[in-house]
Scaffold this motif. Structure first.
Motif, PDB file in Angstrom:
ATOM      1  N   PHE A  47     -23.447  38.157  38.110  1.00  0.00           N
ATOM      2  CA  PHE A  47     -23.562  37.366  36.877  1.00  0.00           C
ATOM      3  C   PHE A  47     -23.746  35.874  37.164  1.00  0.00           C
ATOM      4  O   PHE A  47     -23.221  35.022  36.441  1.00  0.00           O
ATOM      5  CB  PHE A  47     -22.339  37.604  35.977  1.00  0.00           C
ATOM      6  N   MET A  48     -24.516  35.562  38.206  1.00  0.00           N
ATOM      7  CA  MET A  48     -24.738  34.167  38.590  1.00  0.00           C
ATOM      8  C   MET A  48     -26.211  33.816  38.513  1.00  0.00           C
ATOM      9  O   MET A  48     -27.083  34.664  38.690  1.00  0.00           O
ATOM     10  CB  MET A  48     -24.216  33.910  40.014  1.00  0.00           C
ATOM     11  N   SER A  49     -26.493  32.526  38.286  1.00  0.00           N
ATOM     12  CA  SER A  49     -27.871  32.044  38.232  1.00  0.00           C
ATOM     13  C   SER A  49     -28.215  31.166  39.424  1.00  0.00           C
ATOM     14  O   SER A  49     -29.386  30.944  39.714  1.00  0.00           O
ATOM     15  CB  SER A  49     -28.101  31.252  36.951  1.00  0.00           C
ATOM     16  N   GLY A  50     -27.197  30.645  40.101  1.00  0.00           N
ATOM     17  CA  GLY A  50     -27.435  29.732  41.212  1.00  0.00           C
ATOM     18  C   GLY A  50     -27.721  28.316  40.764  1.00  0.00           C
ATOM     19  O   GLY A  50     -27.837  27.405  41.579  1.00  0.00           O
ATOM     20  N   ALA A  51     -27.851  28.105  39.461  1.00  0.00           N
ATOM     21  CA  ALA A  51     -28.124  26.782  38.912  1.00  0.00           C
ATOM     22  C   ALA A  51     -26.931  26.341  38.081  1.00  0.00           C
ATOM     23  O   ALA A  51     -25.868  26.960  38.099  1.00  0.00           O
ATOM     24  CB  ALA A  51     -29.395  26.815  38.067  1.00  0.00           C
ATOM     25  N   GLU A  52     -27.116  25.245  37.350  1.00  0.00           N
ATOM     26  CA  GLU A  52     -26.008  24.746  36.550  1.00  0.00           C
ATOM     27  C   GLU A  52     -25.728  25.623  35.334  1.00  0.00           C
ATOM     28  O   GLU A  52     -24.649  25.542  34.743  1.00  0.00           O
ATOM     29  CB  GLU A  52     -26.299  23.305  36.103  1.00  0.00           C
ATOM     30  N   THR A  53     -26.694  26.455  34.941  1.00  0.00           N
ATOM     31  CA  THR A  53     -26.449  27.380  33.831  1.00  0.00           C
ATOM     32  C   THR A  53     -25.378  28.386  34.222  1.00  0.00           C
ATOM     33  O   THR A  53     -25.497  29.078  35.227  1.00  0.00           O
ATOM     34  CB  THR A  53     -27.735  28.133  33.450  1.00  0.00           C
ATOM     35  N   ASP A  54     -24.326  28.446  33.427  1.00  0.00           N
ATOM     36  CA  ASP A  54     -23.209  29.345  33.692  1.00  0.00           C
ATOM     37  C   ASP A  54     -23.430  30.619  32.893  1.00  0.00           C
ATOM     38  O   ASP A  54     -23.215  30.662  31.682  1.00  0.00           O
ATOM     39  CB  ASP A  54     -21.900  28.664  33.289  1.00  0.00           C
ATOM     40  N   MET A  55     -23.871  31.677  33.576  1.00  0.00           N
ATOM     41  CA  MET A  55     -24.177  32.917  32.879  1.00  0.00           C
ATOM     42  C   MET A  55     -22.938  33.552  32.265  1.00  0.00           C
ATOM     43  O   MET A  55     -23.036  34.260  31.251  1.00  0.00           O
ATOM     44  CB  MET A  55     -24.861  33.902  33.835  1.00  0.00           C
ATOM     45  N   ILE A  56     -21.789  33.321  32.863  1.00  0.00           N
ATOM     46  CA  ILE A  56     -20.557  33.860  32.295  1.00  0.00           C
ATOM     47  C   ILE A  56     -20.323  33.271  30.905  1.00  0.00           C
ATOM     48  O   ILE A  56     -19.991  33.989  29.951  1.00  0.00           O
ATOM     49  CB  ILE A  56     -19.365  33.570  33.218  1.00  0.00           C
ATOM     50  N   VAL A  57     -20.521  31.976  30.773  1.00  0.00           N
ATOM     51  CA  VAL A  57     -20.369  31.318  29.470  1.00  0.00           C
ATOM     52  C   VAL A  57     -21.410  31.847  28.494  1.00  0.00           C
ATOM     53  O   VAL A  57     -21.103  32.124  27.320  1.00  0.00           O
ATOM     54  CB  VAL A  57     -20.495  29.788  29.613  1.00  0.00           C
ATOM     55  N   GLU A  58     -22.644  32.003  28.962  1.00  0.00           N
ATOM     56  CA  GLU A  58     -23.704  32.483  28.077  1.00  0.00           C
ATOM     57  C   GLU A  58     -23.439  33.919  27.619  1.00  0.00           C
ATOM     58  O   GLU A  58     -23.698  34.269  26.462  1.00  0.00           O
ATOM     59  CB  GLU A  58     -25.058  32.393  28.786  1.00  0.00           C
ATOM     60  N   MET A  59     -22.920  34.755  28.510  1.00  0.00           N
ATOM     61  CA  MET A  59     -22.578  36.122  28.125  1.00  0.00           C
ATOM     62  C   MET A  59     -21.456  36.128  27.090  1.00  0.00           C
ATOM     63  O   MET A  59     -21.472  36.924  26.141  1.00  0.00           O
ATOM     64  CB  MET A  59     -22.181  36.935  29.359  1.00  0.00           C
ATOM     65  N   ALA A  60     -20.479  35.238  27.259  1.00  0.00           N
ATOM     66  CA  ALA A  60     -19.372  35.151  26.298  1.00  0.00           C
ATOM     67  C   ALA A  60     -19.898  34.750  24.916  1.00  0.00           C
ATOM     68  O   ALA A  60     -19.476  35.317  23.896  1.00  0.00           O
ATOM     69  CB  ALA A  60     -18.325  34.157  26.783  1.00  0.00           C
ATOM     70  N   LYS A  61     -20.820  33.787  24.863  1.00  0.00           N
ATOM     71  CA  LYS A  61     -21.397  33.376  23.581  1.00  0.00           C
ATOM     72  C   LYS A  61     -22.126  34.550  22.917  1.00  0.00           C
ATOM     73  O   LYS A  61     -21.999  34.771  21.710  1.00  0.00           O
ATOM     74  CB  LYS A  61     -22.372  32.217  23.795  1.00  0.00           C
TER      75      LYS A  61
END
Length: 223
Positions: A47-61
């Motif tokens: 669940f990682m992007s390697g960039a500043e985008t936090d996929m965990i946060v996006e999945m929670a939203k």
């Protein structure tokens, strides 16, 4: 939440355990895929992007939107996953105070993950060759459940199921010790329970006939 797949036989998206939905006739049910699969040609990206985008946060939203649509509260929601899926379930639940978790044989800190081939894959494919142990502190919450808990000041109500022959058994034991010893004020501090099975299952989840009743017990809020 999904586990990692076998190299050479990767499906994207893939929804592990979607067929369990008919075991929960009185509940809403959703299976999620690993969004990392859309970015990298790998069997699992935790669940990682390697960039500043936090996929965990996006999945929670995204999941919060679904809960709102179906009229379900976080306190009536449980996230389930094994291995990588258990890691993801705990991480996303920390972004959604009130959600409970059942995690089977999960990874808890990828820097210490014993399957070094998987670690190297993450380092090479997601972080451009940078070792996980060398990542800037801002990325620690992407690879460590405890770091995510501390960052969010949120520890979800969690049951971890493992067994002594799982490769990550000692990591789970240490994780529980470290989590319960987190000091200071927390916005949400759920109970962490470690259930050690007597069976030598290795790095495998329980059979559905055992997992599903545990999920139902948590949903029914039985002690």
């Amino acid at each position: 939440f999904p586990a990692a797949q076998r190299a050479g036989n990767v499906q994207n998206p893939i929804f592990h355990r979607w067929s369990w939905f008919n075991q929960f006739p009185n509940y809403n049910f959703i299976a999620v895929s690993d969004p990392s699969l859309h970015l990298f040609d790998i069997p699992g990206g935790w669940f990682m992007s390697g960039a500043e985008t936090d996929m965990i946060v996006e999945m929670a939203k995204f999941l919060d939107l679904i809960l709102e649509k179906v009229g379900c509260s976080r306190s009536d929601t449980i996230f389930y996953g094994s291995s990588m899926g258990g890691f993801g379930a705990m991480m996303v639940a920390s972004e959604m105070p009130g959600v409970s978790v059942l995690a089977e044989v999960p990874q808890t800190d990828l820097r210490d993950y014993s399957v070094r081939g998987a670690v190297k894959m993450l380092e090479d494919e997601i972080y451009g060759g940078i070792k996980l142990t060398d990542l800037d502190s801002g990325f620690h919450k992407m690879i460590s459940v405890v770091d995510r808990f501390k960052h969010n000041l949120t520890i979800p109500e969690t049951v971890i199921v493992t067994n002594p022959t799982d490769e990550g058994f000692l990591q789970c034991v240490d994780f529980v010790k470290e989590t319960v010893s987190i000091s200071g004020d927390m916005s949400y501090r759920g109970k962490i329970t470690l259930e050690i099975l007597p069976e030598d299952l290795g790095h495998k989840p329980m059979e559905p006939s055992d997992s599903i009743p545990k999920i139902m017990k948590i949903l029914s809020k039985e002690n």
